[in-house]
Design an enzyme around this catalytic site. Structure first.
Site, PDB file in Angstrom:
ATOM      1  N   ASP A   1       0.834  -1.204   0.000  1.00 15.33           N
ATOM      2  CA  ASP A   1       0.000   0.000   0.000  1.00 15.33           C
ATOM      3  C   ASP A   1       0.863   1.247   0.000  1.00 15.33           C
ATOM      4  O   ASP A   1       0.457   2.300  -0.479  1.00 15.33           O
ATOM      5  CB  ASP A   1      -0.953  -0.008   1.190  1.00 15.33           C
TER       6      ASP A   1
HETATM    7  O1  MRU Z   1      -7.458  -3.333   2.730  1.00 14.20           O
HETATM    8  P1  MRU Z   1      -7.155  -3.696   1.315  1.00 14.20           P
HETATM    9  O2  MRU Z   1      -7.868  -4.911   0.838  1.00 14.20           O
HETATM   10  O3  MRU Z   1      -7.319  -2.518   0.387  1.00 14.20           O
HETATM   11  O4  MRU Z   1      -5.598  -4.042   1.335  1.00 14.20           O
HETATM   12  C1  MRU Z   1      -4.988  -4.420   0.139  1.00 14.20           C
HETATM   13  C2  MRU Z   1      -3.557  -4.751   0.280  1.00 14.20           C
HETATM   14  O5  MRU Z   1      -2.986  -4.679   1.340  1.00 14.20           O
HETATM   15  C3  MRU Z   1      -2.816  -5.087  -0.984  1.00 14.20           C
HETATM   16  O6  MRU Z   1      -1.770  -5.964  -0.721  1.00 14.20           O
HETATM   17  C4  MRU Z   1      -2.247  -3.810  -1.609  1.00 14.20           C
HETATM   18  O7  MRU Z   1      -3.206  -2.800  -1.672  1.00 14.20           O
HETATM   19  C5  MRU Z   1      -1.717  -4.057  -2.972  1.00 14.20           C
HETATM   20  S1  MRU Z   1      -2.996  -4.421  -4.156  1.00 14.20           S
HETATM   21  C6  MRU Z   1      -2.201  -4.622  -5.637  1.00 14.20           C
END
Ligand code: MRU
Length: 382
Positions: A253
């Site tokens: 993220d």
């Molecule tokens: O809470 P989320 O489902 O949005 O978290 C997503 C993640 O942690 C993913 O690993 C990250 O956003 C990368 S998606 C290509």
């Protein structure tokens, strides 16, 4: 077999797959404006760092395309778009892709300078939002190639060319415009006959692994096995050699300047386990997930979510044919509802535990000082 698509877009129309209903039901929400885009992201009907940025950008593009534009003079129009973008930024705080997209869009609507009109500013915004969407797919395919190549090179002279990997959360077509990042590497490994087996974690509490990644792996007929988050250590110890588990591959993220990486809660413990078991730990992320402004992981704001994500699940009756009876859906308690809960959505993995950050511009490894140096792949932002 058509590819899974979380985001369907043609100019003036945006449809977003409601991921809360997966894997049992395919339903696309129409997203017509900033408020609907914000809500879609906030409630996690769409999630995943790249997908969040794309839906925010295209949601506002659709609103502007419909003629709903605040102001008449160029200065007023730019101020109105800035305000909408700042509002969209409040939807979720940790993924930096949204901030990077917003900065890119703000720069683009100013690029016309003194000759800009209301119409050219709106057109510039829409074209840039569409470019963000279109570029993401190519970015993910490049990450897949670089990641597969990096792993192939690690295997070196080993007689066994096929590797098994473990992934966490969902980083596939559902989290991006297509192909995916960490899951994109797994797809590419499979396409090159380099994949022995993929393991995916359940990813509590939101179950992106069991609800979404397991679904994508089955959909793509990738040889795969689901485990709970608490089984990873045992998997590495008891089946690591037999399955030739070579890497844990996760998304991001936010990767900050020194390489510390925020990703779905549970990522850090997998990195510690990987080190203990001599397994490589790879972060797969587009450069849009890299934040060169924040120096270390201590500077990352971690989103905390509501307690019900831990203390309740949605249950439904399973029909004789194995499908779910949608009309029977009900919230089910999994804990005493009075218990205090801590629910951080992400954690930070220190760079020391990461062997490579694989981007669309190549795989970056740490220098002799133990720090990642992204200046070679991102000289323009360094
Ligand atoms: O809470 P989320 O489902 O949005 O978290 C997503 C993640 O942690 C993913 O690993 C990250 O956003 C990368 S998606 C290509």
């Amino acid at each position: 077999m058509s590819a899974l698509q979380a985001i369907r877009y043609t100019r003036g129309k945006l449809e977003v797959l409601d991921q809360l209903r997966l894997p049992h039901e395919f339903h696309y929400d129409n997203v017509a404006n900033r408020a609907e885009a914000w809500d879609s992201i906030y409630t996690m009907r769409v999630r995943g760092a790249p997908a969040i940025a794309i839906v925010a950008s295209l949601g506002l593009a659709v609103e502007l395309h419909s003629g709903t534009v605040t102001g008449n003079t160029p200065v007023e129009v730019i101020a109105g778009i800035d305000e909408a973008l700042d509002y969209l930024k409040t939807s979720r705080p940790t993924a930096v892709d949204l901030t990077n997209a917003i900065n890119q869009l703000k720069a683009k609507i100013r690029a016309g300078g003194a000759s800009a009109t209301k119409e050219t500013i709106v057109a510039a915004f829409i074209e840039e939002a569409e470019a963000i969407f279109e570029k993401d797919l190519k970015t993910n395919q490049a990450i897949g190639e670089y990641g597969a190549e990096w792993l192939r090179a690690q295997a070196g002279a080993s007689s066994e060319k096929q590797v098994s990997v473990l992934t966490h959360c969902n980083t596939g077509s559902l989290a991006t415009s297509g192909h995916g990042t960490a899951l994109g590497i797994i797809r590419t490994l499979r396409d090159k006959s380099l994949l022995k087996h993929a393991f995916c974690t359940e990813t509590r509490p939101y179950n992106q692994g069991s609800r979404l990644t397991a679904f994508e792996l089955v959909y793509e007929k990738i040889p795969s096995t689901l485990i709970t988050d608490s089984m990873a250590a045992s998997l590495f110890r008891t089946r690591g050699a037999e399955m030739n588990i070579a890497a844990v591959i996760v998304g991001a993220d936010r990767v900050v300047r020194n390489g510390d990486t925020a990703n779905k809660i549970g990522t850090y413990q997998l990195a510690v386990l990987a080190k203990q078991h001599g397994i490589k730990f790879i972060v797969a992320a587009p450069t849009t997930s890299i934040d060169l402004v924040t120096e270390t992981g201590d500077g990352i704001k971690i989103e905390e979510r509501k307690k019900e994500e831990l203390t309740q699940v949605t249950g439904a009756v399973i029909k004789a044919d194995g499908t779910v009876d949608e009309s029977s859906k009900v919230r089910v308690a999994t804990a005493d509802q009075r218990i205090d809960v801590w629910n951080p959505a992400f954690d930070v993995t220190p760079a020391a535990f990461i062997d490579a950050v694989v981007t669309e511009k190549g795989a970056v490894e740490k220098g002799p000082n133990g720090v990642f140096d992204f200046s070679k792949i991102m000289p323009e932002r360094w």
